[in-house]
Design an enzyme around this catalytic site. Sequence first.
Site, mmCIF file in Angstrom:
data_model
loop_
_atom_site.group_PDB
_atom_site.id
_atom_site.type_symbol
_atom_site.label_atom_id
_atom_site.label_comp_id
_atom_site.label_asym_id
_atom_site.label_seq_id
_atom_site.Cartn_x
_atom_site.Cartn_y
_atom_site.Cartn_z
ATOM 1 N N GLY A 32 137.216 32.681 -56.123
ATOM 2 C CA GLY A 32 137.232 34.063 -56.582
ATOM 3 C C GLY A 32 136.302 34.209 -57.770
ATOM 4 O O GLY A 32 135.727 33.232 -58.257
ATOM 5 N N LEU A 33 136.154 35.420 -58.223
ATOM 6 C CA LEU A 33 135.260 35.714 -59.336
ATOM 7 C C LEU A 33 135.747 35.075 -60.642
ATOM 8 O O LEU A 33 136.920 34.733 -60.774
ATOM 9 C CB LEU A 33 135.153 37.228 -59.541
ATOM 10 N N SER A 34 134.845 34.952 -61.587
ATOM 11 C CA SER A 34 135.220 34.515 -62.926
ATOM 12 C C SER A 34 136.238 35.513 -63.481
ATOM 13 O O SER A 34 136.060 36.729 -63.354
ATOM 14 C CB SER A 34 133.975 34.475 -63.823
ATOM 15 N N SER A 36 139.218 35.998 -62.365
ATOM 16 C CA SER A 36 140.124 36.522 -61.335
ATOM 17 C C SER A 36 141.517 35.907 -61.457
ATOM 18 O O SER A 36 142.494 36.468 -60.964
ATOM 19 C CB SER A 36 139.558 36.273 -59.933
ATOM 20 N N GLY A 37 141.605 34.740 -62.086
ATOM 21 C CA GLY A 37 142.898 34.083 -62.266
ATOM 22 C C GLY A 37 143.029 32.762 -61.529
ATOM 23 O O GLY A 37 144.122 32.218 -61.419
ATOM 24 N N LYS A 38 141.917 32.223 -61.045
ATOM 25 C CA LYS A 38 141.948 30.963 -60.281
ATOM 26 C C LYS A 38 142.608 29.838 -61.064
ATOM 27 O O LYS A 38 143.551 29.202 -60.583
ATOM 28 C CB LYS A 38 140.518 30.533 -59.895
ATOM 29 N N SER A 39 142.107 29.561 -62.244
ATOM 30 C CA SER A 39 142.635 28.461 -63.052
ATOM 31 C C SER A 39 144.071 28.728 -63.486
ATOM 32 O O SER A 39 144.908 27.816 -63.491
ATOM 33 C CB SER A 39 141.762 28.228 -64.289
ATOM 34 N N SER A 106 132.913 29.007 -56.466
ATOM 35 C CA SER A 106 132.371 28.631 -55.152
ATOM 36 C C SER A 106 131.963 29.870 -54.369
ATOM 37 O O SER A 106 132.607 30.225 -53.385
ATOM 38 C CB SER A 106 133.349 27.746 -54.375
#
Length: 197
Positions: A32-34, A36-39, A106
Site C-alpha cells: 500500500g501507499l506510504s 497507509s498503515g502497513k507497518s 512494493s
Amino acid sequence: MSSNIVWHEASVTKEDRRSKNRHHSFILWFTGLSASGKSSVANAFAQRLFERGNQAFVLDGDNVRHGLNKDLGFDEAGRKENIRRIGEVSKLFIEGGQIVLTAFISPYREDRQVVRELVEDGEFLEVFVKCSVETCEKRDPKGLYKKARNAEIANFTGISAPYEEPENPEVILDTEQYSIEECVEQLTDILTAKGYI
C-alpha cells in the site's frame, strides 16, 4: 551465476518446523501507499501472533534499507531489486517455519508476482492496505508527502511515481474506514477461517 554451487537439503524440514510450531509458515505481504498503515497493522498483528504463541517476524521497508538493502536507490530498478531480495529472505523464513509479515510499498504488480512465484501455492498472501493518497498525505507521519510535493524527493509513490493496486489480493484492509485494532481482528478472523493460524 556460478556453476560451482550446490543446494544442500536441510536435516530439519519446513514440514518438521511447521509441525513443531503447530502452524503454517507463509508470507503476509502488506502492500500500500506510504502512511497507509502497513507497518502499523503488520506490527500489531505480529504482537497478536506472538501472544498466541505463533512464530512470526516483521520485515519493514525502512528497517531493511538500513542494512541488507542500503545499497539500493528508489528508482524502478532499485525498487525491483529491493523486492526481489525481500522475497528471497521471506522464502528462507518460510523454510524456517515462520510467518513473515512484510511491510513494503512494493508499487509494481509484476514485482509482487515474482515473490509469489518464489514460494509454493498457499505460502504468499497479498494484503492490500487500502487508503487514499489524500488520507495518507494528511497522515504523513514522516513528512515524506510534503517533501515529495516540494520536489525534495524524486520517484515518490503516489505523487511522482505510480502505485499499482493489487487486482486479486487475498485480503483487503481498509485503514481509512477501520482502526488498526479492527484490521487486526479482521486479519485474525480471515487467517483462522482459512486454517493458517
